[in-house]
Write a protein that holds these residues in place. Structure first.
Motif, PDB file in Angstrom:
ATOM      1  N   ALA A 178       0.886  -0.895  -0.032  1.00  0.00           N
ATOM      2  CA  ALA A 178       0.009  -0.145   0.222  1.00  0.00           C
ATOM      3  C   ALA A 178       1.217   1.210  -0.617  1.00  0.00           C
ATOM      4  CB  ALA A 178      -0.649  -0.177   1.474  1.00  0.00           C
ATOM      5  N   LEU A 179       2.108   1.856   0.624  1.00  0.00           N
ATOM      6  CA  LEU A 179       3.273   2.356   0.048  1.00  0.00           C
ATOM      7  C   LEU A 179       3.410   2.720  -0.719  1.00  0.00           C
ATOM      8  CD1 LEU A 179       4.360   1.638   3.911  1.00  0.00           C
ATOM      9  CD2 LEU A 179       3.584   3.296   3.072  1.00  0.00           C
ATOM     10  N   LEU A 180       4.025   1.262  -2.056  1.00  0.00           N
ATOM     11  CA  LEU A 180       4.837   1.668  -3.088  1.00  0.00           C
ATOM     12  C   LEU A 180       4.228   2.874  -3.739  1.00  0.00           C
ATOM     13  CD1 LEU A 180       6.775   0.268  -4.600  1.00  0.00           C
ATOM     14  CD2 LEU A 180       5.104  -0.844  -6.077  1.00  0.00           C
ATOM     15  N   PRO A 181       2.568   2.738  -4.202  1.00  0.00           N
ATOM     16  CA  PRO A 181       1.854   3.884  -4.991  1.00  0.00           C
ATOM     17  C   PRO A 181       2.304   5.374  -4.745  1.00  0.00           C
ATOM     18  CG  PRO A 181       0.493   2.447  -4.781  1.00  0.00           C
ATOM     19  CD  PRO A 181       1.032   2.269  -3.719  1.00  0.00           C
ATOM     20  N   PHE A 182       2.601   5.060  -2.720  1.00  0.00           N
ATOM     21  CA  PHE A 182       3.023   7.102  -1.953  1.00  0.00           C
ATOM     22  C   PHE A 182       4.872   7.414  -2.127  1.00  0.00           C
ATOM     23  CE2 PHE A 182      -1.099   5.021  -1.644  1.00  0.00           C
ATOM     24  CZ  PHE A 182      -2.142   6.210  -1.677  1.00  0.00           C
ATOM     25  N   ILE A 183       5.739   6.088  -1.744  1.00  0.00           N
ATOM     26  CA  ILE A 183       6.915   6.696  -1.554  1.00  0.00           C
ATOM     27  C   ILE A 183       7.542   5.229  -2.600  1.00  0.00           C
ATOM     28  CG2 ILE A 183       6.381   6.908   0.940  1.00  0.00           C
ATOM     29  CD1 ILE A 183       7.931   3.873   1.218  1.00  0.00           C
ATOM     30  N   GLY A 184       6.702   4.653  -3.636  1.00  0.00           N
ATOM     31  CA  GLY A 184       8.318   4.250  -4.805  1.00  0.00           C
ATOM     32  C   GLY A 184       8.438   5.373  -5.978  1.00  0.00           C
ATOM     33  N   SER A 185       8.165   6.367  -5.477  1.00  0.00           N
ATOM     34  CA  SER A 185       8.609   7.128  -7.104  1.00  0.00           C
ATOM     35  C   SER A 185      10.590   7.587  -5.978  1.00  0.00           C
ATOM     36  CB  SER A 185       8.362   8.697  -7.105  1.00  0.00           C
ATOM     37  OG  SER A 185       8.391   9.550  -6.382  1.00  0.00           O
ATOM     38  N   THR A 186      10.609   6.837  -5.551  1.00  0.00           N
ATOM     39  CA  THR A 186      12.304   7.068  -5.240  1.00  0.00           C
ATOM     40  C   THR A 186      12.900   5.981  -5.144  1.00  0.00           C
ATOM     41  OG1 THR A 186      12.547   7.346  -2.968  1.00  0.00           O
ATOM     42  CG2 THR A 186      11.703   9.229  -4.385  1.00  0.00           C
ATOM     43  N   VAL A 187      14.238   5.906  -5.122  1.00  0.00           N
ATOM     44  CA  VAL A 187      14.807   4.510  -5.276  1.00  0.00           C
ATOM     45  C   VAL A 187      15.059   3.603  -3.776  1.00  0.00           C
ATOM     46  CG1 VAL A 187      16.636   2.704  -5.716  1.00  0.00           C
ATOM     47  CG2 VAL A 187      16.094   4.127  -7.063  1.00  0.00           C
ATOM     48  N   ILE A 203      -2.438  -2.212  -7.065  1.00  0.00           N
ATOM     49  CA  ILE A 203      -1.260  -1.984  -6.655  1.00  0.00           C
ATOM     50  C   ILE A 203      -1.775  -2.135  -5.128  1.00  0.00           C
ATOM     51  CG2 ILE A 203       0.838  -1.391  -5.448  1.00  0.00           C
ATOM     52  CD1 ILE A 203       1.269  -2.965  -8.064  1.00  0.00           C
ATOM     53  N   LEU A 204      -3.369  -1.117  -5.202  1.00  0.00           N
ATOM     54  CA  LEU A 204      -3.726  -0.901  -4.337  1.00  0.00           C
ATOM     55  C   LEU A 204      -4.827  -2.413  -3.755  1.00  0.00           C
ATOM     56  CD1 LEU A 204      -4.625   3.492  -3.975  1.00  0.00           C
ATOM     57  CD2 LEU A 204      -2.780   1.352  -2.692  1.00  0.00           C
ATOM     58  N   GLY A 205      -5.234  -2.964  -4.585  1.00  0.00           N
ATOM     59  CA  GLY A 205      -5.945  -3.962  -4.226  1.00  0.00           C
ATOM     60  C   GLY A 205      -5.686  -5.175  -4.298  1.00  0.00           C
ATOM     61  N   ALA A 206      -3.801  -5.348  -4.226  1.00  0.00           N
ATOM     62  CA  ALA A 206      -3.742  -6.144  -4.281  1.00  0.00           C
ATOM     63  C   ALA A 206      -2.642  -6.531  -2.321  1.00  0.00           C
ATOM     64  CB  ALA A 206      -1.954  -6.628  -4.618  1.00  0.00           C
ATOM     65  N   ALA A 207      -2.275  -4.735  -1.743  1.00  0.00           N
ATOM     66  CA  ALA A 207      -2.629  -4.414  -0.899  1.00  0.00           C
ATOM     67  C   ALA A 207      -3.586  -5.224   0.340  1.00  0.00           C
ATOM     68  CB  ALA A 207      -1.997  -3.058  -0.832  1.00  0.00           C
ATOM     69  N   ALA A 208      -4.706  -5.017  -0.544  1.00  0.00           N
ATOM     70  CA  ALA A 208      -6.086  -4.891   0.701  1.00  0.00           C
ATOM     71  C   ALA A 208      -5.834  -6.445   0.054  1.00  0.00           C
ATOM     72  CB  ALA A 208      -7.441  -4.665  -0.285  1.00  0.00           C
ATOM     73  N   ALA A 209      -5.658  -7.091  -0.420  1.00  0.00           N
ATOM     74  CA  ALA A 209      -6.076  -8.628  -0.428  1.00  0.00           C
ATOM     75  C   ALA A 209      -5.001  -9.392   0.994  1.00  0.00           C
ATOM     76  CB  ALA A 209      -5.278  -9.166  -1.785  1.00  0.00           C
ATOM     77  N   CYS A 210      -4.301  -8.536   0.456  1.00  0.00           N
ATOM     78  CA  CYS A 210      -3.458  -9.250   1.554  1.00  0.00           C
ATOM     79  C   CYS A 210      -3.355  -9.011   3.066  1.00  0.00           C
ATOM     80  CB  CYS A 210      -1.419  -9.243   1.672  1.00  0.00           C
ATOM     81  SG  CYS A 210      -0.563  -9.541  -0.209  1.00  0.00           S
ATOM     82  N   ILE A 211      -3.873  -7.980   3.020  1.00  0.00           N
ATOM     83  CA  ILE A 211      -4.211  -7.430   4.518  1.00  0.00           C
ATOM     84  C   ILE A 211      -5.404  -7.963   4.915  1.00  0.00           C
ATOM     85  CG2 ILE A 211      -5.341  -5.811   5.948  1.00  0.00           C
ATOM     86  CD1 ILE A 211      -3.849  -3.813   4.410  1.00  0.00           C
ATOM     87  N   THR A 212      -6.544  -8.897   3.877  1.00  0.00           N
ATOM     88  CA  THR A 212      -7.261  -9.010   3.924  1.00  0.00           C
ATOM     89  C   THR A 212      -7.323 -10.872   4.908  1.00  0.00           C
ATOM     90  OG1 THR A 212      -8.891  -7.747   3.271  1.00  0.00           O
ATOM     91  CG2 THR A 212     -10.056 -10.261   3.415  1.00  0.00           C
ATOM     92  N   ALA A 213      -6.633 -11.402   3.738  1.00  0.00           N
ATOM     93  CA  ALA A 213      -6.138 -12.478   3.978  1.00  0.00           C
ATOM     94  C   ALA A 213      -5.338 -12.759   5.506  1.00  0.00           C
ATOM     95  CB  ALA A 213      -4.375 -13.074   3.097  1.00  0.00           C
ATOM     96  N   GLY A 214      -4.329 -11.898   6.170  1.00  0.00           N
ATOM     97  CA  GLY A 214      -3.941 -11.621   7.356  1.00  0.00           C
ATOM     98  C   GLY A 214      -5.029 -12.513   8.239  1.00  0.00           C
ATOM     99  N   LEU A 215      -6.281 -10.949   8.146  1.00  0.00           N
ATOM    100  CA  LEU A 215      -7.458 -10.880   9.024  1.00  0.00           C
ATOM    101  C   LEU A 215      -7.504 -12.501   9.046  1.00  0.00           C
ATOM    102  CD1 LEU A 215      -9.388  -9.444  10.399  1.00  0.00           C
ATOM    103  CD2 LEU A 215     -10.701  -8.858   8.866  1.00  0.00           C
ATOM    104  N   PHE A 216      -8.041 -13.082   7.988  1.00  0.00           N
ATOM    105  CA  PHE A 216      -8.540 -14.453   8.063  1.00  0.00           C
ATOM    106  C   PHE A 216      -7.599 -15.009   8.998  1.00  0.00           C
ATOM    107  CE2 PHE A 216     -11.004 -13.370   3.290  1.00  0.00           C
ATOM    108  CZ  PHE A 216     -11.245 -12.858   4.631  1.00  0.00           C
ATOM    109  N   LEU A 217      -6.800 -15.197   8.931  1.00  0.00           N
ATOM    110  CA  LEU A 217      -5.763 -15.945   9.144  1.00  0.00           C
ATOM    111  C   LEU A 217      -5.665 -15.732  10.985  1.00  0.00           C
ATOM    112  CD1 LEU A 217      -2.047 -16.789   7.458  1.00  0.00           C
ATOM    113  CD2 LEU A 217      -4.294 -17.925   8.038  1.00  0.00           C
ATOM    114  N   ALA A 218      -6.406 -14.014  11.546  1.00  0.00           N
ATOM    115  CA  ALA A 218      -6.164 -14.127  13.331  1.00  0.00           C
ATOM    116  C   ALA A 218      -7.671 -14.544  13.426  1.00  0.00           C
ATOM    117  CB  ALA A 218      -6.059 -12.740  12.724  1.00  0.00           C
TER     118      ALA A 218
END
Length: 432
Positions: free
Chosen positions: A305-314, A383-398
């Motif tokens: 989720a951070l990538l679109p906002f901080i990813g423009s720099t190396v 990219i944000l959809g992939a982020a949401a998928a990971c966060i949701t997956a973590g919630l399901f495991l919890a």
């Protein structure tokens, strides 16, 4: 008194002492070659193959998708075979199929032949990669030592892409893509076939000795609500990882990075996956594996989720991808550990196949769906959809872990007071 080394060589080593390091070594080598030849080499072969056959990249990559789907379709029947007869025959036969398929790949002339070959490659993949390897480890390794055994295999296999993509590229440069495949087929034939045929003898699952033992059906997991949470978690996670692997380089170039920098940053994922597996193995000694996996997968979502906002720099892109990459290999360690912790080792391979089928399908189809989505919305929503998928997956495991705690008193109340549990039944985690 028999010498321990002789007992191991004859397959009579004491499982309770976990004395099968030879099997771990064999599987570490063969799964690395399996992933390297049957999956990762394709990326190096894609360009010269499409030029020679005069087919589109989409047509060629569709063959690889077909192989993954065939592998998914075979996961459950292969799992049943592994539970009933062990992995020696399956993995030996799979290596032979892989050898013939890769050799046939070197001779293809039409798209139809390419797809036929990849059907065989998909079948071979189901027989020689992680699922049968892990089933063998479960069969021959003491529970306390399984974590280290699985880690050893996945650490070595984690370098498959780093070894076989450049190796295949060098072979193509020296001999052409067809002869490169002949060499890779020879590697499979000369290394994995004998290792599987000789090194995996006497790895059949032990038969329970209790006179009143009734085998429990692996299908019991389908009645467990927690299993569906686990399945949804890994389906989402597999889809997100597949999307990122396929589309990350393109997205990084859209953020302003050169193709070389984008490829270098993406290359961090394979190396970091090894680090992530070590972290997962160490952390699960301190915390339940479900919570460890949930935390790491959620961290991945935040990093993406951070990538679109901080990813423009190396620097920003590197920070995001380092955090994301630490969880890149977590599923390979967490999945068997979670299943063993929850259901025990009886019927493990079939249960792993039941879970592996939908997760493999999601990994195969998600990049294609993502490509269609980007044509409409662009890359940022993807990219944000992939982020949401990971966060949701973590919630399901919890949530799975919380269900386990909630179910324990209920399970205890159901246990008949006059029947003492056997040691084998006490070792298994009850159904939720």
């Amino acid at each position: 008194m028999n010498h321990p080394a002789a007992a191991i060589a004859s397959g009579t080593g004491d499982r309770r002492n976990g004395q099968r390091r030879d099997v771990v070594a064999v599987l570490a080598i063969t799964t690395t070659i399996g992933y390297g030849v049957l999956y990762y080499a394709f990326s190096a072969l894609l360009a010269p193959m499409t030029r020679d056959l005069r087919i589109s990249t989409t047509t060629a990559t569709g063959a690889l998708t077909t192989a993954v789907l065939v592998s998914a379709a075979m996961a459950i029947p292969v799992g049943r075979w592994l539970d009933a007869r062990g992995g020696h025959g399956v993995m030996t036969a799979g290596s032979l199929v892989a050898t013939v398929a890769v050799l046939a790949w070197s001779q293809i002339r039409t798209p139809a032949q390419l797809y036929a070959v990849f059907v065989a490659i998909g079948a071979a993949s189901a027989m020689v990669l992680y699922q049968p390897a892990f089933a063998i480890i479960v069969a021959v390794t003491a529970p306390a030592k399984r974590g280290n055994a699985l880690l050893g295999i996945t650490l070595v296999a984690g370098f498959a892409s780093s070894i076989f993509i450049p190796l295949t590229g060098q072979l193509i440069h020296a001999y052409g893509w067809r002869n490169a495949l002949v060499v890779l087929a020879a590697v499979v034939a000369l290394i994995t076939v004998p290792l599987h045929a000789v090194g995996l003898r006497h790895t059949r699952p032990a038969t329970p000795t209790g006179t009143h033992h009734v085998p429990r059906s692996p299908a019991r997991v389908l009645r467990d609500a927690g299993f569906w949470l686990i399945a949804c978690a890994f389906i989402l996670h597999s889809a997100a990882l597949a999307v990122m692997v396929v589309h990350l380089v393109t997205y990084l170039t859209q953020l302003g990075h050169s193709p070389t920098v984008a490829a270098t940053l993406t290359g961090l994922l394979g190396l970091l996956s090894v680090t992530g597996r070590i972290i997962t193995t160490v952390a699960k000694r301190l915390l339940p594996i479900t919570l460890v996996a949930a935390g790491i997968i959620t961290l991945q979502g935040v990093a993406i989720a951070l990538l679109p906002f901080i990813g423009s720099t190396v620097t920003g892109a590197a920070i995001s991808l380092i955090l994301f990459g630490l969880g890149f290999g977590v599923a390979s360690i967490a999945t068997p550990a979670i299943l063993l912790d929850r259901y025990g080792d009886e019927g493990y391979a079939t249960i792993a196949g039941i879970l592996g089928t939908p997760t493999t399908i999601s990994r195969a189809t998600a990049p294609l769906a993502a490509a269609a989505l980007t044509a409409i919305t662009g890359y940022r929503p993807l990219i944000l959809g992939a982020a949401a998928a990971c966060i949701t997956a973590g919630l399901f495991l919890a949530l799975t872990r919380r269900r386990d705690h909630a179910a324990q008193p209920h399970h205890a109340a159901r246990t008949h007071p006059d029947k003492q549990a056997s040691p084998s039944s006490r070792a298994r985690t009850p159904e939720a």
